[in-house]
Scaffold this active site. Structure first.
Site, PDB file in Angstrom:
ATOM      1  N   GLY A 171      18.493  -6.522  -0.898  1.00  0.00           N
ATOM      2  CA  GLY A 171      18.617  -7.905  -1.352  1.00  0.00           C
ATOM      3  C   GLY A 171      17.350  -8.720  -1.260  1.00  0.00           C
ATOM      4  O   GLY A 171      17.204  -9.726  -1.946  1.00  0.00           O
TER       5      GLY A 171
ATOM      6  N   LYS B  38      -1.071  -6.582  10.933  1.00  0.00           N
ATOM      7  CA  LYS B  38      -2.110  -6.182   9.990  1.00  0.00           C
ATOM      8  C   LYS B  38      -1.460  -5.865   8.655  1.00  0.00           C
ATOM      9  O   LYS B  38      -1.017  -4.759   8.410  1.00  0.00           O
ATOM     10  CB  LYS B  38      -2.861  -4.949  10.511  1.00  0.00           C
ATOM     11  CG  LYS B  38      -3.538  -5.140  11.840  1.00  0.00           C
ATOM     12  CD  LYS B  38      -4.689  -6.135  11.759  1.00  0.00           C
ATOM     13  CE  LYS B  38      -5.331  -6.303  13.119  1.00  0.00           C
ATOM     14  NZ  LYS B  38      -4.355  -6.406  14.217  1.00  0.00           N
TER      15      LYS B  38
ATOM     16  N   ASP C 238      -8.123  -7.101   1.723  1.00  0.00           N
ATOM     17  CA  ASP C 238      -7.783  -5.755   2.210  1.00  0.00           C
ATOM     18  C   ASP C 238      -8.451  -5.510   3.555  1.00  0.00           C
ATOM     19  O   ASP C 238      -9.557  -5.992   3.810  1.00  0.00           O
ATOM     20  CB  ASP C 238      -8.279  -4.705   1.200  1.00  0.00           C
ATOM     21  CG  ASP C 238      -7.892  -3.292   1.628  1.00  0.00           C
ATOM     22  OD1 ASP C 238      -6.756  -3.103   2.116  1.00  0.00           O
ATOM     23  OD2 ASP C 238      -8.736  -2.381   1.491  1.00  0.00           O
TER      24      ASP C 238
ATOM     25  N   ASP D 102      -4.303  -1.676  -1.816  1.00  0.00           N
ATOM     26  CA  ASP D 102      -3.046  -2.414  -2.030  1.00  0.00           C
ATOM     27  C   ASP D 102      -2.818  -2.755  -3.489  1.00  0.00           C
ATOM     28  O   ASP D 102      -3.702  -3.319  -4.144  1.00  0.00           O
ATOM     29  CB  ASP D 102      -3.073  -3.722  -1.243  1.00  0.00           C
ATOM     30  CG  ASP D 102      -3.172  -3.464   0.236  1.00  0.00           C
ATOM     31  OD1 ASP D 102      -2.137  -3.167   0.843  1.00  0.00           O
ATOM     32  OD2 ASP D 102      -4.297  -3.518   0.778  1.00  0.00           O
TER      33      ASP D 102
ATOM     34  N   ASP E 212       0.888  -1.165   0.000  1.00  0.00           N
ATOM     35  CA  ASP E 212       0.000   0.000   0.000  1.00  0.00           C
ATOM     36  C   ASP E 212       0.922   1.209   0.000  1.00  0.00           C
ATOM     37  O   ASP E 212       1.606   1.470   0.984  1.00  0.00           O
ATOM     38  CB  ASP E 212      -0.874  -0.057   1.260  1.00  0.00           C
ATOM     39  CG  ASP E 212      -1.713   1.196   1.448  1.00  0.00           C
ATOM     40  OD1 ASP E 212      -1.554   2.152   0.663  1.00  0.00           O
ATOM     41  OD2 ASP E 212      -2.524   1.213   2.390  1.00  0.00           O
TER      42      ASP E 212
ATOM     43  N   ARG F 154      -9.169   1.166  11.176  1.00  0.00           N
ATOM     44  CA  ARG F 154      -7.983   1.390  12.013  1.00  0.00           C
ATOM     45  C   ARG F 154      -7.336   0.083  12.470  1.00  0.00           C
ATOM     46  O   ARG F 154      -6.697   0.036  13.525  1.00  0.00           O
ATOM     47  CB  ARG F 154      -8.353   2.255  13.230  1.00  0.00           C
ATOM     48  CG  ARG F 154      -8.801   3.645  12.827  1.00  0.00           C
ATOM     49  CD  ARG F 154      -9.187   4.517  13.988  1.00  0.00           C
ATOM     50  NE  ARG F 154      -9.826   5.744  13.509  1.00  0.00           N
ATOM     51  CZ  ARG F 154      -9.164   6.837  13.153  1.00  0.00           C
ATOM     52  NH1 ARG F 154      -7.858   6.875  13.250  1.00  0.00           N
ATOM     53  NH2 ARG F 154      -9.813   7.890  12.707  1.00  0.00           N
TER      54      ARG F 154
ATOM     55  N   TYR G  53       2.276  -6.190  18.640  1.00  0.00           N
ATOM     56  CA  TYR G  53       1.945  -7.081  17.540  1.00  0.00           C
ATOM     57  C   TYR G  53       1.868  -6.279  16.248  1.00  0.00           C
ATOM     58  O   TYR G  53       1.134  -5.294  16.163  1.00  0.00           O
ATOM     59  CB  TYR G  53       0.609  -7.754  17.833  1.00  0.00           C
ATOM     60  CG  TYR G  53       0.020  -8.533  16.696  1.00  0.00           C
ATOM     61  CD1 TYR G  53       0.643  -9.679  16.218  1.00  0.00           C
ATOM     62  CD2 TYR G  53      -1.170  -8.144  16.103  1.00  0.00           C
ATOM     63  CE1 TYR G  53       0.094 -10.411  15.187  1.00  0.00           C
ATOM     64  CE2 TYR G  53      -1.729  -8.870  15.073  1.00  0.00           C
ATOM     65  CZ  TYR G  53      -1.085 -10.003  14.621  1.00  0.00           C
ATOM     66  OH  TYR G  53      -1.638 -10.716  13.589  1.00  0.00           O
TER      67      TYR G  53
ATOM     68  N   ASP H 200     -14.511   2.139   6.367  1.00  0.00           N
ATOM     69  CA  ASP H 200     -13.254   1.671   5.738  1.00  0.00           C
ATOM     70  C   ASP H 200     -13.302   0.170   5.434  1.00  0.00           C
ATOM     71  O   ASP H 200     -12.297  -0.538   5.560  1.00  0.00           O
ATOM     72  CB  ASP H 200     -12.033   1.976   6.614  1.00  0.00           C
ATOM     73  CG  ASP H 200     -11.612   3.443   6.553  1.00  0.00           C
ATOM     74  OD1 ASP H 200     -12.271   4.231   5.829  1.00  0.00           O
ATOM     75  OD2 ASP H 200     -10.641   3.802   7.235  1.00  0.00           O
TER      76      ASP H 200
END
Ligand code: F6R
Ligand code: MG
Ligand code: MG
Length: 410
Positions: A137, A265, A165, A87, A45, A299, A262, A320
């Protein structure tokens, strides 16, 4: 030893493999083996028009130009550029194997070029998945996500690309376990002799940074005991135990704990091979007729229901979302993608768009209904994720402000 041509691609033991028609069998020592084709998906994204919605068409065009050039140079055999929500997804086929520097560099070049355009147009989130200053690389760790698999191309090789998504890699755990482990979902597990031999499932533990390969059907219940916890475990790869090779691979690059937080996402892709001892195309798709809640959505901090659709309709709208999933199908033809376009086309493909049809309205309606129900819970769990999984949180700041006012319970 064969003469070493300028097209030498690989060296195995003390024999060289020389270039020949792609996908043909080759002789290594005394045995004949088919050359492995690699399918790589690299996605990122790097900016959208009006919020986290969809990339600008010029960004997609830029990626196509870069990959067309690479195909002319022979770095890759073929490519297809598409998107799900915000994305951009690059599908590539080649004979260079997984983790190939040139192929990964191509992904990097596409996304840094698309970022330049996004910045010029002041798009939202321009360059957001470009996390390093320079390519070193391998695309892993640089921000974009990737999934790759290498295998001997069968006489007919159907491939499905799932792209999602506003969710995370473990969103595929439920559908993939139903597809590969549940005989009440995939009848092929009972009545196809090769599928009946079962599958090996590579599972990643996000928290402890460990992986384990478990086998179905023997360990099905133990596999489910891990995968049911989508906040900790995710499927990376599924392999046939009948010798067909890889069946499915998921992009899991960002599955880890960084500084106790974490970081998972990463709108995931999943490459699947189908038919003849693997789940059929219909067995892969069937499971998406169920309403499934996945983590992510607004979010990256809510549960919403998977909404299967065409890439054309994958622009997030409602809060969203809801989290979208698309499925595009190709045949592989000597290392090249074959969709509905004329034979011999490179790059400009027309895949079969599996979730475009009206039959999926059934689950789309239910996905909106389920998502709306979750929204009725506002900022309360389980509408929002557990604290360790929230992508956004104000709690540490709130607690800091309250330090002086917090008292011990009697
Ligand atoms: C979720 C996502 C969006 C954003 C939301 C807030 O993956 O991309 O739901 O999280 O629109 O975005 P910012 O913080 O950029 O205003
Ligand atoms: Mg995004
Ligand atoms: Mg996204």
């Amino acid at each position: 030893m064969p003469r070493i041509s300028p097209h030498v691609r690989a060296y195995i033991g003390h024999y060289y493999i020389v270039e020949r028609s792609k996908g043909e069998s080759i002789t290594v020592g005394d045995s004949t083996m088919a050359e492995k084709v690699t399918i790589s998906v690299i996605k990122a994204d790097v900016g959208s028009v009006c919020g986290h919605t969809r990339p600008h068409p010029s960004m997609i065009e830029k990626c196509k130009e870069t990959l067309a050039d690479a195909a002319k140079q022979g770095i890759i055999e073929d490519y297809y550029v598409t998107r799900v929500g915000d994305d951009i997804n690059l599908f590539m086929s080649h004979y260079k194997g997984e983790n190939n520097e040139q192929v990964h560099k191509l992904g990097w070049d596409c996304f840094t070029e698309a970022t330049k355009l996004a910045k010029q147009m002041k798009l939202y989130g321009a360059g957001q998945d470009i996390l390093t200053d320079a390519f070193s690389g391998n695309i892993k760790g640089a921000g974009p996500g990737s999934a790759e698999m290498s295998f001997e191309e069968r006489p007919a090789e159907p491939i499905i690309f799932f792209m999602a998504d506003k969710t995370e890699p473990s969103a595929y755990s439920l559908p993939l376990t139903r597809i590969f482990l549940d005989p009440f979902t995939t009848t092929g597990l009972v009545i196809d002799a090769k599928a009946k031999q079962g599958f090996d499932v590579e599972i990643h533990d996000v928290m402890d940074h460990k992986k384990v390969v478990m086998s179905s059907p023997e360990e099905t219940l133990s596999i489910l005991s891990l995968l049911g916890d989508t906040s900790r475990y995710a499927i990376k790869r599924i392999t046939s135990r009948a010798g067909i090779g890889p069946a499915a691979v998921v992009s899991t690059d960002k599955l880890n704990m960084t500084a106790g937080k974490y970081v998972g996402k990463d709108d995931p892709v999943c490459i699947c091979r189908a038919q003849s001892g693997l789940p059929s195309v219909g067995e892969y798709l069937q499971v998406f007729m169920n309403t499934m809640l996945v983590a992510g959505w607004m979010r990256g901090s809510h549960y919403g229901a998977f909404y299967p659709c065409s890439p054309d309709y994958s622009t997030p709208t409602y809060f969203d979302g809801p989290p979208r999933v698309c499925a595009l199908g190709f045949q592989l033809c000597n290392g090249k993608f074959q969709g509905l376009e004329p034979y011999g086309t490179v790059g400009d493909h027309q895949p079969v768009d599996f979730f475009a049809g009206d039959e999926w309205n059934y689950v789309r309606d239910r996905a909106v209904k389920a998502s709306k129900f979750m929204r009725s819970m506002g900022p309360f769990m389980p509408a929002v994720l557990g604290p360790e999984e929230m992508e956004y949180t104000s709690r540490p700041a709130v607690l800091k402000d309250l330090t002086k006012r917090l008292e011990d319970l009697e």
